[in-house]
Scaffold this active site. Structure first.
Site, mmCIF file in Angstrom:
data_model
loop_
_atom_site.group_PDB
_atom_site.id
_atom_site.type_symbol
_atom_site.label_atom_id
_atom_site.label_comp_id
_atom_site.label_asym_id
_atom_site.label_seq_id
_atom_site.Cartn_x
_atom_site.Cartn_y
_atom_site.Cartn_z
ATOM 1 N N ASP A 35 34.515 10.182 -31.493
ATOM 2 C CA ASP A 35 35.530 10.235 -30.446
ATOM 3 C C ASP A 35 36.307 11.547 -30.456
ATOM 4 O O ASP A 35 37.241 11.729 -29.673
ATOM 5 C CB ASP A 35 36.476 9.020 -30.529
ATOM 6 C CG ASP A 35 36.797 8.608 -31.952
ATOM 7 O OD1 ASP A 35 36.480 9.375 -32.888
ATOM 8 O OD2 ASP A 35 37.377 7.519 -32.143
ATOM 9 N N HIS A 57 40.174 1.244 -39.389
ATOM 10 C CA HIS A 57 41.590 0.903 -39.152
ATOM 11 C C HIS A 57 41.975 -0.452 -39.755
ATOM 12 O O HIS A 57 43.156 -0.790 -39.786
ATOM 13 C CB HIS A 57 41.900 0.857 -37.651
ATOM 14 C CG HIS A 57 41.772 2.180 -36.966
ATOM 15 N ND1 HIS A 57 42.428 3.310 -37.400
ATOM 16 C CD2 HIS A 57 41.055 2.572 -35.875
ATOM 17 C CE1 HIS A 57 42.122 4.339 -36.613
ATOM 18 N NE2 HIS A 57 41.287 3.915 -35.683
HETATM 19 ZN ZN LIG Z 1 38.441 6.618 -33.567
#
Ligand SMILES: [Zn+2]
Length: 314
Positions: free
Chosen positions: A251, A127
């Protein structure tokens, strides 16, 4: 037969994010506890991380940002750019070692000392943008590694497969105008960070070299395997990458608290095997995986064990 390089080090536990943050040191402790018990553990090539040259980080991030990360940490701030990205007094150094360790794994694979590699590092990276931190990420480890491999080893074409449940916005933005790096991301959509619609396909000469595969909440192993077989593997075969990098987030596991995707632990083994088949054809088996997310400790550790097991030939 060459072995798999495994990067894990206690230094990565020193990035403290506070008692309630999901991206915590215990993630890596859990991984190493399970990996150490595996039959193939003694076959792994251990990697000791060193500090990287800053010029490699500057290939992806602005100098101003790198110095801001350092200064924000030195000032004793609790987070960088947003409360999502918690930091402590060691975070800058640990983030440097995450990059340095990962580049060490790249060296081992590119020099032929290791067949492939897994980087169990934190903080994660996908990110992190050119000039700001986001989503628990400080430096974009995988993007820095991709540029490093191109520059240091004269490699032209690299593919990045990002199976973390969140869209790899930082990685996409690093390479969206670049036709030498194919970026493929499958992710829950809509979801954090909001980017990653299938209409984002690259810009300028990079048009067609970004492949986003948004997945509905509730998608499971069958849906993901369909995406691999119908979209990802054909795209990799067409591109013929010389190296394949994986943003390996866990995740998307059904038990993960941060998403609504229903993958099993075994799914990660199957994804790895499919990518290995492609790497065998085009990439001299060269695959390097970088840990991204994964917040249920048991699911994370068991899934990482599956991926390293596959990479090790089990
Ligand atoms: Zn993630």
């Amino acid at each position: 037969m060459k072995s798999t390089a495994y990067l894990w080090n206690e230094i990565y536990l020193q990035h403290e994010t506070g008692p309630f943050h999901p991206e915590k040191p215990k993630r890596l402790s859990a991984i190493n506890r399970v990996v150490k018990k595996a039959d193939w553990y003694n076959d792994l090539l251990m990697v000791k991380p060193v500090l990287p040259e800053l010029e490699h980080i500057e290939s992806i991030h602005s100098k101003e940002y790198i110095s801001r990360v350092k200064k924000t940490v030195e000032k004793g701030k609790k987070y960088l750019d947003s409360p999502d990205t918690a930091i402590c007094e060691k975070s800058y150094e640990v983030a440097l070692y995450a990059v340095g360790g990962a580049l060490g794994v790249c060296d081992m694979v590119m020099k032929g000392e290791a067949k492939n590699g897994f980087c169990a590092v934190r903080p994660p990276g996908h990110h992190a943008e050119y000039d700001y931190a986001a989503g628990f990420c400080l430096f974009n480890n995988i993007a820095i590694a991709a540029r490093y491999i191109q520059r240091e080893y004269g490699v032209k074409k690299i593919a990045i497969v990002d199976w973390d449940v969140h869209h790899g916005n930082g990685t996409q933005h690093s390479f969206e105008s670049d036709n030498s790096i194919l970026f493929i991301s499958l992710h829950q959509y809509p979801h954090y960070p909001g980017t990653g619609s299938k209409d984002e396909t690259g810009k300028g000469k990079g048009e067609g070299f970004t492949l986003n595969i948004p997945m509905h909440a509730g998608s499971d192993d069958v849906d993901y395997m369909n995406a691999f077989k119908r979209l990802i593997i054909p795209a990799l075969n067409k591109f013929e990458p010389e190296v394949i990098l994986i943003s390996a987030g866990f995740d998307g596991h059904f038990s993960d608290p941060l998403s609504s995707i229903d993958l099993s632990t075994d799914a990660y083994y199957e994804f790895t095997k499919l990518i290995m088949d492609t790497a065998c054809k085009h990439s001299q088996e060269r695959i390097i995986a970088f840990l991204e997310g994964g917040y249920n400790l048991t699911a994370l550790a068991d899934s990482v064990e599956k991926v390293i097991g596959a990479l090790s030939g089990y």
